[in-house]
Design a protein around this motif. Structure first.
Motif, short mmCIF file in Angstrom:
data_model
loop_
_atom_site.label_atom_id
_atom_site.label_comp_id
_atom_site.label_asym_id
_atom_site.label_seq_id
_atom_site.Cartn_x
_atom_site.Cartn_y
_atom_site.Cartn_z
N UNK A 76 3.42 -9.58 0.81
CA UNK A 76 2.72 -8.39 1.31
C UNK A 76 3.41 -7.51 2.32
N UNK A 77 3.73 -6.44 1.84
CA UNK A 77 4.81 -5.62 2.60
C UNK A 77 4.22 -4.60 3.70
N UNK A 78 4.78 -4.75 4.84
CA UNK A 78 4.21 -3.79 5.79
C UNK A 78 5.12 -3.16 6.59
N UNK A 122 6.47 3.70 1.78
CA UNK A 122 7.44 3.53 2.68
C UNK A 122 8.08 2.08 2.72
N UNK A 123 7.06 1.04 2.90
CA UNK A 123 7.48 -0.16 3.05
C UNK A 123 8.23 -0.65 1.36
N UNK A 124 7.48 -0.22 0.37
CA UNK A 124 8.41 -0.32 -1.11
C UNK A 124 9.92 0.09 -0.92
N UNK A 155 2.36 -5.36 -7.18
CA UNK A 155 0.75 -5.07 -7.10
C UNK A 155 0.88 -3.81 -5.92
N UNK A 156 0.70 -2.66 -6.68
CA UNK A 156 0.73 -1.33 -5.63
C UNK A 156 -0.82 -1.21 -5.60
N UNK A 199 0.84 -1.24 -0.04
CA UNK A 199 0.02 0.24 -0.05
C UNK A 199 0.64 1.14 0.01
N UNK A 200 0.46 2.29 -0.66
CA UNK A 200 1.05 3.67 -0.41
C UNK A 200 0.06 4.71 -0.75
#
Length: 242
Positions: free
Chosen positions: A104-106, A44-46, A60-61, A36-37
């Motif tokens: 899934x980045x968190x 931030x996580x990306x 997947x954004x 998510x952004x």
């Protein structure tokens, strides 16, 4: 076809060196990442993950439809975010059903105020799950601030600054040490409460902790106003004899 796994990765507080070895290994191997952004921002996580991603990874954004524009309790906010999470779960579910693992980045830790929890809840009955814990933002902040937080049998409370003032006062009155998150427009209110409780003199303001442009100052040196998203107040516990 065997479905893929949803691997929810805690990305730590900001410094790319503070992600776990396991998270780094998964980022270097997974075929798809999701994150998510805020619209128009990298995310931030990306940004943390960029050091570890392999060439050719699919992305997947998902853009948040809202952040702080309206209160979280407003029905419009709830409807917009529900739709966002539903769409994200559908997109990720399609990849998983096709046999691809998705990371899934968190930011911080996935199960601590993380948006990833809402996708976990939506997909957990259909697909295999793995959750990789991450260094919490608050632990990164108090380490950088060199602020020991709990001593002996101190009680630590994590409190959102969005609480009504009387409830914030009650929550902080019954704890020894505190981390106050979600400051935003609540900085002046939080200062009033800490002053009334006699704790403002030991409160520490941390902004963008562990990141390259972090700021760490006594709360007394910060002017009232809107605090950035990545900011919190640390109130160390009792500092008596030990």
């Amino acid at each position: 076809m065997t479905p893929g796994r949803l691997i929810t990765l805690g990305m730590g507080p900001g410094d790319p060196d503070l992600i776990t070895v396991k998270a780094a290994r998964i980022l270097g191997a997974v075929p798809v990442i999701a994150f998510f952004a805020k619209a128009g921002k990298q995310g931030h996580a990306r940004a943390i993950a960029s050091t570890y991603l392999r060439d050719g990874v699919a992305e997947l954004r998902f853009d948040y439809p809202l952040t702080v524009e309206i209160p979280h309790t407003d029905p419009r906010y709830i409807d917009a975010m529900t739709a966002c999470y539903d769409q994200a779960a559908e997109a990720i579910g399609a990849r998983l059903a096709a046999g691809q693992d998705v990371a899934l980045l968190c930011e911080g830790d996935p199960f601590f105020y993380g948006s990833s929890m809402y996708l976990f809840d939506r997909l957990r009955e259909r697909f295999a799950m793995e959750v990789v814990p991450g260094v919490l933002g608050m632990t990164g902040c108090w380490a950088q601030a060199q602020a020991p937080m709990t001593h002996g049998d101190d009680v630590l409370s994590v409190v959102p600054g969005t609480m009504p003032e009387d409830q914030l006062m009650a929550a902080l009155a019954r704890t020894d040490a505190a981390v106050i998150m979600k400051l935003g427009r609540n900085l002046a209110k939080t200062r009033r409460v800490l002053t009334a409780l006699g704790r403002a003199d030991r409160a520490i303001y941390v902004e963008r902790g562990t990141m390259a442009d972090s700021r760490i100052l006594p709360l007394a040196e910060i002017a009232d106003g809107a605090a950035p998203y990545f900011s919190m107040i640390l109130v160390p516990g009792r500092q008596g004899q030990r």
